[in-house]
Design an enzyme around this catalytic site. Structure first.
Site, short mmCIF file in Angstrom:
data_model
loop_
_atom_site.label_atom_id
_atom_site.label_comp_id
_atom_site.label_asym_id
_atom_site.label_seq_id
_atom_site.Cartn_x
_atom_site.Cartn_y
_atom_site.Cartn_z
N ASP A 1 0.83 -1.21 0.00
CA ASP A 1 0.00 0.00 0.00
C ASP A 1 0.86 1.27 0.00
O ASP A 1 0.34 2.38 -0.09
CB ASP A 1 -1.03 -0.01 1.14
N SER A 2 2.20 1.10 0.03
CA SER A 2 3.09 2.25 -0.20
C SER A 2 2.84 2.85 -1.58
O SER A 2 3.25 3.97 -1.85
CB SER A 2 4.56 1.85 -0.06
N ASP B 1 -1.14 -6.12 -0.30
CA ASP B 1 -1.41 -5.49 1.00
C ASP B 1 -2.90 -5.28 1.19
O ASP B 1 -3.60 -4.80 0.28
CB ASP B 1 -0.73 -4.11 1.05
N LYS C 1 -1.16 -9.49 2.66
CA LYS C 1 -0.33 -9.06 3.79
C LYS C 1 -1.13 -8.10 4.65
O LYS C 1 -1.88 -7.27 4.12
CB LYS C 1 0.95 -8.37 3.29
N GLU D 1 -0.89 -5.69 8.55
CA GLU D 1 0.01 -5.13 9.54
C GLU D 1 -0.47 -5.42 10.96
O GLU D 1 -1.67 -5.43 11.23
CB GLU D 1 0.11 -3.61 9.34
N GLU E 1 9.86 -4.27 9.65
CA GLU E 1 10.18 -2.94 9.10
C GLU E 1 10.80 -2.03 10.15
O GLU E 1 10.24 -1.85 11.24
CB GLU E 1 8.92 -2.30 8.50
O1 KIV Z 1 3.57 -1.09 1.47
C1 KIV Z 1 4.70 -1.56 1.28
O2 KIV Z 1 5.40 -1.21 0.32
C2 KIV Z 1 5.20 -2.54 2.20
C3 KIV Z 1 6.61 -2.99 2.04
C4 KIV Z 1 7.42 -2.48 3.14
C5 KIV Z 1 6.70 -4.44 1.99
O3 KIV Z 1 4.52 -2.94 3.09
#
Ligand code: KIV
Length: 260
Positions: free
Chosen positions: A44-45, A83, A113, A115, A183
């Site tokens: 989600d970056s 994500d 994924k 968090e 991270e």
């Molecule tokens: O959102 C993202 O790019 C991430 C990376 C750190 C894996 O979670």
């Protein structure tokens, strides 16, 4: 042959570092896949590096799915992890299952994924895993909590904070996660987590001892205007692209392109 979650476990056992990067569109994902990256995370970056938001919070599930589908169309070999965006899973395991189910059914990705760790997320991870969904965890600096954390700053610096991150990673493994992103935590803590877990750790700003490494691709390529202190830039594409565009503009303005 396509990379699988089982293969990543084997890589850890064999001591073969896992290479991961982020991806958000068709063209770049194709390049990364053909260059031999093991895992592509539609992180989600992309809210920040592809859509211009200042945090990852605004991106929606629909937008994540849109980008993940483009990545899927490009990728033949890498394992694709998508994500789950902010507020698509925090409410309840049931909400998480609905969101993860949509990602899996509509994008063709291999995994999701999310968090956070013990105790908030392990029940959710267990629920997804029981339903046959492969889940990657993410602890340490969790960008969806940026305002609670007071910025994109290193986590796990005090002994208590370190113990909590270790406990979260263990809880994620016990809940059935196949890997965990660590991270921006101290390298010694990442080493402890990596030694303790049987599933692979994928580090970003967590030192050299993780089972694999991930970077935000825009940082690696030198496209980002801001990058975290731990990111390494392997190319200067921002300036390379600007120079190419300036040359093109000059040739158009001077009637040199197209050639007569
Ligand atoms: O959102 C993202 O790019 C991430 C990376 C750190 C894996 O979670």
């Amino acid at each position: 042959m396509a990379v699988t979650t089982q293969q990543l476990l084997r890589f850890k056992r064999e001591g073969r570092p896992i290479v991961a990067l982020t991806a958000w569109d068709y063209l770049l994902a194709q390049v990364l896949d053909q260059a031999g990256v093991d895992v592509l995370i539609v992180g989600d970056s992309l809210a920040m590096v592809a859509l211009g938001y200042s945090t990852t919070l605004p991106i929606t599930l629909d937008e994540m799915i849109h980008h993940a589908k483009a990545v899927r169309r490009a990728v033949q070999k890498a394992l694709i992890v998508v994500d789950m965006p902010f507020m698509s899973y925090q409410e309840s395991p049931k909400q998480a299952l609905r969101s993860a189910g949509r990602i899996m059914k509509t994008t063709g990705a291999e995994a999701v994924k999310l968090e956070g760790g013990y105790p908030e997320m392990s029940e959710t991870v267990a629920r997804l895993v029981q339903s046959g969904i492969a889940v990657m965890g993410h602890v340490g600096l969790t960008p969806q909590s940026v305002h609670q954390l007071g910025g994109f700053r290193q986590q796990g610096k005090s002994p208590e904070a370190g113990e909590r991150i270790l406990a979260e990673a263990i809880a994620l493994e016990q809940a059935g996660a196949f890997a965990v992103v660590l991270e921006h935590i101290p390298p010694e803590l990442a080493l402890r987590v990596t030694q303790k877990l049987t599933i692979p750790t994928i580090g970003i700003g967590a030192g050299p001892h993780c089972d694999g490494q991930v970077l935000v691709t825009a940082d690696l390529l030198g496209l980002s205007t801001w990058k975290p202190p731990f990111a390494k830039t392997y190319a200067d594409l921002r300036n390379t692209i600007a120079a190419a565009v300036q040359t093109y503009a000059q040739e158009v303005r001077e009637h040199q392109f197209p050639a007569k």
